[in-house]
Design an enzyme around this catalytic site. Sequence first.
Site, short mmCIF file in Angstrom:
data_model
loop_
_atom_site.label_atom_id
_atom_site.label_comp_id
_atom_site.label_asym_id
_atom_site.label_seq_id
_atom_site.Cartn_x
_atom_site.Cartn_y
_atom_site.Cartn_z
NE ARG A 1 0.85 11.96 6.78
CZ ARG A 1 1.09 13.10 7.42
NH1 ARG A 1 0.10 13.85 7.83
NH2 ARG A 1 2.33 13.51 7.63
CB ILE B 1 6.98 6.41 14.89
CG1 ILE B 1 8.17 5.47 14.78
CG2 ILE B 1 6.75 7.20 13.60
CD1 ILE B 1 9.48 6.13 14.37
CB ILE C 1 1.92 18.31 6.19
CG1 ILE C 1 1.11 19.60 6.27
CG2 ILE C 1 1.01 17.09 6.12
CD1 ILE C 1 0.39 19.93 4.99
CG ASP C 2 6.28 20.19 10.61
OD1 ASP C 2 5.61 19.14 10.62
OD2 ASP C 2 7.35 20.31 11.24
CG LEU C 3 9.20 17.46 9.04
CD1 LEU C 3 9.53 16.04 9.49
CD2 LEU C 3 10.35 18.42 9.37
CG ASP D 1 2.92 1.17 9.61
OD1 ASP D 1 3.15 1.41 8.41
OD2 ASP D 1 2.62 2.06 10.42
CE LYS E 1 -1.72 1.56 4.07
NZ LYS E 1 -1.45 2.96 4.42
CG ASN E 2 2.21 2.57 3.51
OD1 ASN E 2 1.07 2.91 3.19
ND2 ASN E 2 2.53 2.28 4.75
C1 EPZ Z 1 4.01 6.80 6.50
O1 EPZ Z 1 3.26 7.78 7.19
C2 EPZ Z 1 3.07 5.60 6.37
N1 EPZ Z 1 1.88 6.00 5.61
C3 EPZ Z 1 2.63 5.14 7.76
O2 EPZ Z 1 1.84 3.97 7.58
C4 EPZ Z 1 3.86 4.77 8.57
O3 EPZ Z 1 3.47 4.41 9.88
C5 EPZ Z 1 4.82 5.97 8.63
O4 EPZ Z 1 5.15 6.39 7.28
C6 EPZ Z 1 6.11 5.65 9.37
O5 EPZ Z 1 6.73 4.57 8.74
C7 EPZ Z 1 1.94 5.98 4.26
O6 EPZ Z 1 2.96 5.66 3.66
C8 EPZ Z 1 0.66 6.33 3.53
P1 EPZ Z 1 6.22 9.94 8.77
P2 EPZ Z 1 3.84 9.29 7.32
O7 EPZ Z 1 6.19 11.21 8.01
O8 EPZ Z 1 4.57 9.63 6.06
C9 EPZ Z 1 6.16 13.24 12.14
C10 EPZ Z 1 -0.03 2.59 7.79
O9 EPZ Z 1 -0.56 2.02 8.75
N2 EPZ Z 1 6.03 14.22 11.05
O10 EPZ Z 1 7.36 9.01 8.59
O11 EPZ Z 1 2.75 10.17 7.75
C11 EPZ Z 1 4.93 12.34 12.27
O12 EPZ Z 1 3.94 12.97 13.03
C12 EPZ Z 1 0.45 4.02 7.93
O13 EPZ Z 1 0.16 2.08 6.64
C13 EPZ Z 1 6.16 15.57 11.36
O14 EPZ Z 1 6.37 15.96 12.52
O15 EPZ Z 1 4.87 9.12 8.50
C14 EPZ Z 1 5.52 11.12 12.96
O16 EPZ Z 1 5.61 11.37 14.33
C15 EPZ Z 1 0.20 4.58 9.34
N3 EPZ Z 1 6.03 16.48 10.35
C16 EPZ Z 1 6.93 11.03 12.37
O17 EPZ Z 1 7.22 12.32 11.84
C17 EPZ Z 1 5.81 16.09 9.06
O18 EPZ Z 1 5.73 16.98 8.17
C18 EPZ Z 1 7.05 10.02 11.24
O19 EPZ Z 1 6.03 10.30 10.31
C19 EPZ Z 1 5.68 14.72 8.77
C20 EPZ Z 1 5.80 13.79 9.79
#
Ligand code: EPZ
Length: 416
Positions: A91, A327, A122-124, A305, A22-23
Amino acid sequence: MNKLCIKGNKNLNGNVIISGSKNAALPILFMTILTKEKIQISNVPNLTDIQIALKLLIHLGAKIKKRNNIHIDASSINIFYAPYYLINKIRASIWILGPLLSRFGRAKIYLPGGCKIGNRPIDLHLSGLTQLGAIINVKGDYISAYIKGRFQGKYIFMEKISVGATITIMSAATLAQGLTIIDNAAREPEIIDIAKFLNSIGANIVGAGKKTIYIKGVSKLTGGKHKIIPDRIETGTFLIAATISQGCIICQKTEPKHLKTVLMNLSKSGAIITTGKDWIELDMRGKRPKSLNINTAPYPGLPTDMQSQFALLNTISQGVGVITENIFENRFIYASQLIKMGAKLKIKNNTMTCYGIPKLIASNILCSDLRGSATLILASCIAIGVTIVNHTYHLFRGYDSFPDKLNKLGADIKII
Ligand code: EPZ
């Protein structure tokens, strides 16, 4: 599709075919906005999140044909905005922002949706696009962005490892002017698959899967074909199904090297694991798992996950195991439902201490996020009695034919 009736106390045995990731599929679908040539994608899982992504692309003007592969012609994409009702469901919709800016120099979208496992900022993503030259305005949950000309390649240090933001920056850097360096990048296998897809249609990306990714902007992309990698989280979920039900399951069409940390922990828990080129066998017949201490971490660490699935393993294991979620800030929601089924769990901040008990008891339970849903369904398969699982729409977002696949392994699940 919203309620399941599950008869428990089952051992789960047999072969299961793992679907595409999916991801990896979601971002790759949105990357097709970057090219005007035809793309064919195979091994795409049949999920509601994928259906929403395809609806989004069609809304933008893309022509899509779905046979056993997905054929996308993004040349007819002619609008740079998307409606709230589609964006806020997943997302992954954030990943149209970079490509729309690359293509039209402007984009109007909304804050994305996704599982309520934290506040999901989504700040990053936005700071990455801004560093590459975009002007972005956020008012409430409405995002309007524009860029004069092309993105300009830059050195970008990620203050936090983020899968999504790494992908957003890659999507903008691909057609940028000059070199972009992403330092402290996410290293997930899905990032590698995205880079492989983009390079196969003319991009110039080196280092995906490592800490630093180098992206030399090109002026245009071609068409091509791509096969999505197997879903490592679906694989891990079925391996846990074998472990907690004292069964023996072979996951086929998967990629063992994407699950090193998961396999290491499952063998620590007592499972006998054998792997081949594209299969993993886990045998736990006649054995109760031993408790594990689990710390979730960015890849190649233990995937967040898989956190709820390992918590379920600890619930019925011998001993006490501590789960630490590093995370997301709110990823223990499912625990209250396991407690309803008799689990002995104690939560303090981001850790959960699990006191192993021999059996769970059936109950009437509620799902609230994707991975938690799969975990609660597995819990129902081994609990004593008949469990009713509500709000299972979360499950169908991210698992392809999960109840059917479990029933073929000996479960007794009915959709009511
Ligand atoms: C992706 O989410 C996956 N989703 C998630 O899978 C997965 O858990 C996650 O990566 C971590 O591996 C998809 O690919 C659709 P991150 P994502 O950006 O991109 C913080 C599932 O069950 N953050 O790596 O949203 C965030 O809050 C889903 O399939 C910021 O602070 O995850 C988190 O604490 C759930 N600012 C950490 O970083 C940002 O701009 C990691 O998030 C972005 C993220």
